[in-house]
Enzyme design. Structure first.
Site, mmCIF file in Angstrom:
data_model
loop_
_atom_site.group_PDB
_atom_site.id
_atom_site.type_symbol
_atom_site.label_atom_id
_atom_site.label_comp_id
_atom_site.label_asym_id
_atom_site.label_seq_id
_atom_site.Cartn_x
_atom_site.Cartn_y
_atom_site.Cartn_z
ATOM 1 C CE LYS A 270 -4.125 -1.997 0.320
ATOM 2 N NZ LYS A 270 -5.145 -1.867 -0.723
ATOM 3 C CD GLU B 148 -10.098 3.932 0.708
ATOM 4 O OE1 GLU B 148 -9.952 5.162 0.581
ATOM 5 O OE2 GLU B 148 -9.429 3.108 0.061
ATOM 6 C CB SER C 6 -0.222 -8.002 -1.248
ATOM 7 O OG SER C 6 -1.034 -8.832 -0.445
HETATM 8 C C1 LIG Z 1 -1.721 -6.986 2.491
HETATM 9 C C2 LIG Z 1 -2.861 -6.625 1.601
HETATM 10 N N1 LIG Z 1 -3.006 -7.260 0.442
HETATM 11 C C3 LIG Z 1 -4.031 -6.977 -0.399
HETATM 12 C C4 LIG Z 1 -4.985 -6.050 -0.070
HETATM 13 C C5 LIG Z 1 -6.130 -5.831 -1.015
HETATM 14 O O1 LIG Z 1 -6.046 -4.663 -1.742
HETATM 15 P P1 LIG Z 1 -5.690 -4.672 -3.286
HETATM 16 O O2 LIG Z 1 -6.584 -5.661 -3.945
HETATM 17 O O3 LIG Z 1 -5.954 -3.280 -3.696
HETATM 18 O O4 LIG Z 1 -4.276 -5.051 -3.434
HETATM 19 C C6 LIG Z 1 -4.873 -5.351 1.137
HETATM 20 C C7 LIG Z 1 -5.880 -4.337 1.507
HETATM 21 O O5 LIG Z 1 -6.000 -3.853 2.572
HETATM 22 C C8 LIG Z 1 -3.777 -5.647 1.988
HETATM 23 O O6 LIG Z 1 -3.635 -5.007 3.151
#
Ligand SMILES: Cc1ncc(COP(=O)(O)O)c(C=O)c1O
Lengths: 261, 400
Positions: free
Chosen positions: B92, B114, B381
Site C-alpha cells: 500500500k 479509507e 502483498s
Molecule cells: C496486504 C494486503 N493485500 C491486499 C490487499 C487488497 O487490496 P488490493 O486488492 O488493492 O491489493 C490489502 C488491503 O488492505 C492488503 O492489506
C-alpha cells in the site's frame, strides 16, 4: 411535453417561483409516501422529487442516509416505487414527479424505465452522473424523461456551457460544498453562480441542498426560480411518523409556498 | 490499440471505469488528472519518488525463491515478490508515497483515506506524518475491531481514526464516508484512495504507482532465472497489488496472470467477496465495474476472513481484463486461506497477510498447470502481523 414542461411553463407564465419537495419512497412506508405526496401538493408543492433508496448513497448526509436505510429495510424496491406512482396518478394527473437517486439503481432497473409504467414519471435526477451525459448513457432508452443536471459551486466555467447544452427541464444548483443536509448557505455565492448559469441557459434554475427555514427559501428564491427542500422534510417525516400525523409538515410547506410565490 | 495505454481520455477501460461522482467532485478530479499528467512527465518528481522508494520504503523488494513450497508442489519453481518487507508491511505504501507528493503539489492541507485491513490507513498516516499534514482515516466499525493493532498504529502516527457505523460497517462504508468528507471539504482536502478503484483518474494513478512492483519483477526474473515468469499470482480486493504486479506484463501474452478473489466461508455461499467471478456490472464509488449486487441494483453485504478483501467492488481495469480474458480470476474460500496461511508460515518462515494468503491458497490449482521448467511468482502483498489476533480467534485462542 410532459407534466414537468407544463408546470414549468405555467410557473413562468405566472412569474411564480417553484416549490420542490423531496421525500424517500418507502419512508416510513409506501402507503404513507402516497399520503405525503398528496399532502405536499395540497400544501402548495409544485414538483415532487421522489428519492429512490440505495444501499450506498454517497451524496447524502446522515438524515437522508437513514431514510434510505429505513426504506430498504421495509423492502422498498424500484418496482414497488413505480407501482406506488400508478396509485398516486389515479387521483393526481398533473404534478410532475422526478425520481432522484443513484446510477446503479437506475441502470439495474432500465427495463421498467423503458416500459409504459414510466409514463407516470417526468424526469430523473441521477446524483452521481456527470452533467455532460444523461440516463441514456446508462442504457436507459427513454426520450420522454427529462435528465435533470446538477451544478455546484465548484463547477468550472469551462464545463458549465457543456452541461447547460445537455440540460433539460430545469437546472439543479447545489448550494453547498457538502452532502445533503449541510447547512452553511452562502446566498451571495448562490446568486452569483445562478446568474452565471443563466447566461448559458434559458432553463429555470432551482436551488437545493441546505434549505431549511422559510427565510432560507425566501433568500434563495430571490435568485433562483425555485427551491428544493430535502433533508429538513425527511427529518420532519421521521419525527411525525411516530404519531402518524403529518399536519405540521403541511403547515410548514404551506407557509413556504405562500412566502415565495 | 495497446492494452497498456488504457484508460482512454474519459477514464474508461473498455466499458468500465468513468467518473460517476456527485458534481461537486468533478472539479477536484479534473485538477488531479491535470496535475498528475503534468508530474508524470517531470523527472524531478520521478527522482523524488525513486529516492523515497529506496530510502524510506526499502525498495526494491526482493524476489525470493521459495524452496520448500516448490518442493511441496513438485512442479514449477515458486518465487515470492516480497512486498511484505516494505516499510509499514504491505504494497500500500507504493501508492501513498506517490499520492502524498501530488497532494503537496496541489497545495492541499488535509489528507483523508479509507481503510479496510488498516494497511492503507497506516501507509497514509505514515506519509502524512512525514510531511506534517493533517490526516483522517475512515474505517468500518467492524474492521476497527478486527484490525485493532493497525488502528493503534494509525493513531501513533498522529492521524485520527473515524469508525463508520453505517451500512455494513466495513470497507465499502468507509469509502462512502470518505467520499462524503471529500464532497464537504473538497477545496482543502486530498483524498488518497487505497486501491485501483474509484472515479478516474484514481484507478490509473494507483496502478501506476504500484507498477514499480511489476517493473522490478521484470528485471529480477531476468537476472535470477534468465527469463520472464510463466505466471504471476496475486490476490484481488480492489486490485491494486495485482494491478501493480500485472501491468508491465499485460502486453506479453506468454506471462499468465491470475487474480485470486475471496470466496468467504465454504458453507455460506451467499456471502463472499468474489466480485469478478460472481458479480455483475454496476456503479459504485465512482466507477462502472463488476459489483456484488442484487437484481434490483442494491449492493449486497460481503464476507471475507480478510478485511482488505471484504469489498463488493473491484477496480475497473480488472473488469476489462476479465472480459478480454487477459487475466484469469477465481475465488478461494476462508478455510483454504487459513490452511495456506499456516503452510507458508511453517514452510517458508513468512507469515503472510490473510489477503496474501488467498494468492497462496490458489497454488494447489495453479501449480498443477506448469512444469519444472516454469517459474511462477506469488505477489506477497503484505505481512500477517496485523492478522494474528483474527487467526487466533478463529482457532479458539485469545491473545492478551
Ligand atoms: C496486504 C494486503 N493485500 C491486499 C490487499 C487488497 O487490496 P488490493 O486488492 O488493492 O491489493 C490489502 C488491503 O488492505 C492488503 O492489506
Amino acid at each position: 411535453m410532459n407534466r414537468l414542461d407544463r408546470t414549468l411553463a405555467s410557473l413562468q407564465h405566472n412569474k411564480s417561483k417553484a416549490l420542490v419537495a423531496y421525500l424517500v419512497a418507502g419512508d416510513p412506508d409506501l402507503k404513507t409516501t402516497i399520503e405525503l405526496m398528496h399532502g405536499f401538493v395540497e400544501a402548495g408543492v409544485d414538483i415532487i422529487e421522489l428519492g429512490i433508496p440505495f444501499s450506498d448513497p454517497i451524496a447524502e448526509g446522515v438524515t437522508i442516509q437513514d431514510a434510505h436505510d429505513r426504506a430498504l429495510k421495509k423492502g422498498t424496491t424500484f418496482l414497488k416505487a413505480l407501482q406506488l406512482l400508478k396509485e398516486f396518478r389515479s387521483t393526481d394527473k398533473d404534478t410532475p414527479i422526478i425520481l432522484m437517486g443513484y446510477s446503479n439503481t437506475f441502470m439495474a432497473n432500465h427495463k421498467v424505465l423503458e416500459s409504459p409504467q414510466a409514463k407516470n414519471i417526468d424526469g430523473l435526477i441521477i446524483v452521481d452522473l456527470p452533467g455532460e451525459i444523461s440516463h441514456k448513457d446508462l442504457g436507459i432508452k427513454n426520450d420522454q424523461l427529462h435528465s435533470i443536471t446538477l451544478m455546484s459551486p465548484t463547477t468550472k466555467a469551462t464545463r458549465k456551457k457543456a452541461i447547460c447544452r445537455n440540460a433539460s427541464g430545469f437546472i439543479y444548483y447545489i448550494n453547498v460544498r457538502g452532502v445533503t443536509g449541510h447547512s452553511t448557505l452562502n446566498f451571495k455565492e448562490m446568486a452569483n453562480n445562478i446568474k452565471e448559469i443563466k447566461k448559458s441557459s434559458n432553463l429555470p434554475v432551482f436551488s437545493g441542498f441546505g434549505i431549511k427555514t422559510k427565510e432560507d427559501a425566501l433568500k434563495a428564491s430571490a435568485s433562483a426560480d425555485g427551491v428544493v427542500i430535502g433533508s429538513h422534510l425527511v427529518q420532519m417525516i421521521e419525527a411525525c411518523s411516530n404519531q402518524n400525523n403529518y399536519k405540521k409538515i403541511y403547515n410548514y410547506l404551506r407557509a413556504i409556498a405562500k412566502a415565495i410565490k | 490499440m495497446n492494452i497498456k495505454e488504457l484508460p482512454n481520455a474519459e477514464g474508461f477501460f473498455g466499458a468500465y471505469g468513468g467518473k460517476f461522482v456527485p458534481e461537486t467532485l468533478m472539479k477536484a478530479l479534473a485538477e488531479l488528472e491535470e496535475q498528475y499528467n503534468k508530474l508524470k512527465q517531470n523527472t524531478a518528481f520521478q527522482k523524488q519518488i525513486d529516492k523515497d522508494y529506496a530510502d524510506f520504503v526499502g525498495r526494491p523488494s526482493p524476489l525470493y525463491f521459495a524452496e520448500r513450497l516448490t518442493k511441496k508442489y513438485k512442479g514449477p519453481k515458486i518465487w515470492l515478490k516480497r512486498e511484505d518487507l516494505n516499510h509499514t508491511g504491505a504494497h500500500k505504501i507504493n501508492n501513498t508515497i506517490g499520492q502524498i507528493i501530488l497532494a503537496k503539489k496541489m497545495g492541499k492541507k488535509r489528507i483523508i483515506a479509507e481503510t479496510g485491513a488498516g494497511q492503507h490507513g497506516v501507509a497514509t498516516a505514515t506519509v502524512a506524518a512525514r510531511l506534517g499534514l493533517e490526516c483522517h482515516i475512515y474505517m468500518g466499525a467492524e474492521d476497527v475491531e478486527r484490525q485493532s493493532l493497525n488502528v493503534y498504529r494509525i493513531k501513533l502516527l498522529g492521524a485520527s481514526v473515524h469508525p463508520v457505523k453505517s451500512g455494513t460497517a466495513t470497507l465499502k462504508d468507509a469509502l462512502n464516508e470518505a467520499i462524503r468528507d471529500w464532497v464537504t471539504n473538497v477545496e482543502d482536502t486530498y483524498y488518497i484512495i487505497g486501491s485501483v478503484t474509484g472515479p478516474h483518474p484514481y484507478p490509473m494513478i494507483v496502478r501506476d504507482f504500484n507498477a514499480v512492483v511489476g517493473r522490478e519483477l521484470q528485471e529480477q526474473s531476468r537476472k535470477q532465472f534468465g527469463k520472464l515468469p510463466s505466471a504471476i499470482v496475486a490476490c484481488v480486493g480492489g486490485g491494486s497489488n495485482a494491478m501493480g504486479a500485472f501491468y508491465p506484463f499485460l502486453s506479453n501474452k506468454r506471462v499468465d496472470l491470475y487474480g485470486i478473489e475471496a470466496d468467504g466461508r465454504k458453507r455460506e455461499k451467499a456471502k463472499h467477496s468474489a466480485t469478478l467471478t460472481k458479480g455483475t456490472p454496476g456503479i459504485l464509488h465512482g466507477a462502472l465495474s463488476y459489483l456484488i449486487q442484487d437484481s434490483k441494483g442494491q449492493v449486497l453485504p460481503t464476507h471475507s476472513i480478510s478485511a482488505g478483501l471484504d469489498y463488493p467492488g473491484v477496480g475497473p481495469e480488472h473488469s476489462y481484463l476479465k472480459d478480454i480474458g487477459r487475466v484469469k480470476y477465481f475465488p478461494v474460500n476462508d478455510e483454504s486461506v487459513l490452511e495456506a496461511f499456516h503452510e507458508v508460515s511453517r514452510l517458508e518462515g513468512i507469515i503472510p497477510a490473510l489477503e496474501t494468503a488467498h494468492a497462496f491458497a490458489a497454488l494447489p490449482k495453479i501449480a498443477k498447470l506448469y512444469s519444472t521448467k516454469d517459474n511462477i511468482v506469488v505477489n506477497v502483498s503484505g505481512r500477517g502481523d496485523k492478522d494474528i489476533a483474527t487467526v487466533a480467534k478463529v482457532e479458539g485462542l485469545t491473545l492478551e
